[in-house]
Design an enzyme around this catalytic site. Structure first.
Site, mmCIF file in Angstrom:
data_model
loop_
_atom_site.group_PDB
_atom_site.id
_atom_site.type_symbol
_atom_site.label_atom_id
_atom_site.label_comp_id
_atom_site.label_asym_id
_atom_site.label_seq_id
_atom_site.Cartn_x
_atom_site.Cartn_y
_atom_site.Cartn_z
ATOM 1 C CB CYS A 79 -8.437 -1.851 -10.180
ATOM 2 S SG CYS A 79 -7.668 -0.231 -9.966
ATOM 3 C CB CYS A 102 -3.279 -0.349 -10.224
ATOM 4 S SG CYS A 102 -4.045 -1.410 -9.012
ATOM 5 C CE LYS A 126 -7.786 1.569 -3.262
ATOM 6 N NZ LYS A 126 -7.651 0.938 -4.567
ATOM 7 C CD GLU A 144 -15.210 9.997 -3.278
ATOM 8 O OE1 GLU A 144 -15.793 9.266 -4.100
ATOM 9 O OE2 GLU A 144 -14.343 10.830 -3.605
ATOM 10 C CE LYS A 168 -7.883 -1.298 -0.605
ATOM 11 N NZ LYS A 168 -7.670 -1.340 -2.002
ATOM 12 C CB SER A 197 -1.615 -6.160 1.920
ATOM 13 O OG SER A 197 -1.395 -4.808 1.590
ATOM 14 C CE1 TYR A 226 -4.869 -10.260 0.546
ATOM 15 C CE2 TYR A 226 -4.998 -8.458 2.131
ATOM 16 C CZ TYR A 226 -4.978 -8.906 0.826
ATOM 17 O OH TYR A 226 -5.081 -7.999 -0.200
HETATM 18 C C1 PBG Z 1 -6.173 -1.796 -6.589
HETATM 19 C C2 PBG Z 1 -6.261 -2.305 -5.220
HETATM 20 C C3 PBG Z 1 -5.359 -2.096 -4.163
HETATM 21 C C4 PBG Z 1 -5.809 -2.879 -3.111
HETATM 22 C C5 PBG Z 1 -6.968 -3.509 -3.520
HETATM 23 N N1 PBG Z 1 -7.243 -3.124 -4.822
HETATM 24 C C6 PBG Z 1 -4.105 -1.326 -4.125
HETATM 25 C C7 PBG Z 1 -4.122 0.125 -4.146
HETATM 26 O O1 PBG Z 1 -5.147 0.768 -4.273
HETATM 27 O O2 PBG Z 1 -3.061 0.690 -4.073
HETATM 28 C C8 PBG Z 1 -5.119 -2.993 -1.787
HETATM 29 C C9 PBG Z 1 -5.442 -4.189 -1.009
HETATM 30 C C10 PBG Z 1 -4.480 -4.502 0.066
HETATM 31 O O3 PBG Z 1 -3.556 -3.731 0.401
HETATM 32 O O4 PBG Z 1 -4.635 -5.589 0.605
HETATM 33 N N2 PBG Z 1 -6.806 -0.661 -6.903
#
Ligand code: PBG
Length: 314
Positions: free
Chosen positions: A108, A110, A185, A223, A238, A264, A303
């Site tokens: 990704c 970001c 997602k 999706e 997710k 997270s 985690y």
């Molecule tokens: C990046 C990505 C994210 C997460 C995994 N890959 C962040 C987002 O999409 O904002 C989040 C994982 C987590 O919160 O543990 N695209």
């Protein structure tokens, strides 16, 4: 009665189901605890092989790598250089660690863009530029594969990302690298602590234009279907616990290898309550993960992977 429980239990959680995330951070020299994720650390590149040894000694079959680069820019250039953080980390793991551990790379932009979005941005309109992003994702996937990644995991929810990555990998001699797609997602508040870890808060806007509305479920199936048609080998839902119905429907409908990401915020919520003495951490960790498995996940990114593996190994 307790002796009958194992006999009739329908779902078992195994160490083999777990995938452990690692944040590889080029900006640090020692492990640094993530402020909003108690007990979880960003790891400097030269210590990542030791961390992987520790994970694989617990029997955990796979890791997923996230990178925190030295420099971020508008175009996310440090996502795809052969000497950038993830590429170096993969090479180091592949040369030093147990060959059987599966190295998955999160794919990704970001973590690499200064604005924190998952794609290129038109700064006039603040719109995400979907198609120009696809080329960069393809390039990044090839650079991960060249470094030795076993699976690439695109997480940016760009339209057409799976087929763009599949084509790039095939054209560059990596037809056997599977794609684990973050297919369903959601635009979720539960990603908050991740942005501390990846240092990837966005400088404007949010991700609602490319991540899904929590009120929708049929859209998740569409999706996922698109990603399967484009060539995804593993599909992901997710976050996990707030979306057990989605995991259930996706697994039932497509019968594909299905991953769920306990994100997270799900981790931090349990940790924080446990630290306050409000919940029993081990109990709740196990219960949350077995629930995700019961819903239909074949594998879980969490985690808690190391702690859960230790408990299961006892
Ligand atoms: C990046 C990505 C994210 C997460 C995994 N890959 C962040 C987002 O999409 O904002 C989040 C994982 C987590 O919160 O543990 N695209």
């Amino acid at each position: 009665m307790d002796k009958f429980r194992p006999l009739v239990r329908q779902t078992e959680l195994e160490v083999n189901d777990l995938i452990c995330p690692i944040f590889v951070d080029e900006t640090i020299k020692e492990p640094v605890e993530i402020r909003s994720m108690p007990g979880y650390f960003n790891i400097p590149p030269d210590m990542v092989a030791d961390e992987v040894d520790c994970i694989s000694s617990l029997g955990i079959p796979a890791i997923i790598l996230f990178g925190v680069p030295h420099d971020k820019d508008e175009a996310g250039t440090h996502a795809y250089g052969d000497d950038d953080v993830i590429q170096e980390a993969v090479r180091s793991i592949k040369s030093k660690c147990d060959k059987d551990i599966i190295v998955i790379t999160d794919l990704c932009l970001c973590e690499y863009t200064s604005h924190g979005h998952c794609g290129m941005v038109d700064f006039g309109t603040h719109e995400i530029l979907n198609d120009p992003t696809l080329d960069i994702l393809g390039k990044t996937a090839v650079s991960h594969a060249r470094a030795g990644a076993d699976i690439v995991a695109p997480s940016g929810m760009m339209d057409g990302m799976v087929s763009a990555i599949r084509t790039a990998l095939d054209d560059n001699g990596f037809p056997n690298i599977p794609i684990m797609s973050y297919a369903a997602k959601y635009s979720s508040g539960f990603y908050g602590p991740f942005r501390d870890a990846a240092k990837s808060s966005f400088s404007f806007g949010d991700r609602a234009s490319y991540q899904m509305d929590p009120g929708n479920s049929d859209e998740a199936l569409r999706e996922v279907e698109l990603d399967i048609d484009e060539g995804a080998d593993i599909i992901m839902v997710k976050p996990a616990m707030p979306y057990l119905d989605i995991i259930y429907r996706v697994k039932k409908r497509f019968k594909m290898p299905t991953a769920a990401y306990q994100v997270s915020g799900e981790y931090s919520m349990i940790k924080a309550a446990a630290q306050n003495g409000w919940l029993d951490e081990k109990n709740v960790m196990y219960e949350s993960l077995i629930a995700i498995k019961r819903a239909g996940a074949d594998m879980i990114l969490t985690y808690f992977a190391k702690d859960m593996a230790k408990m299961l190994n006892e």
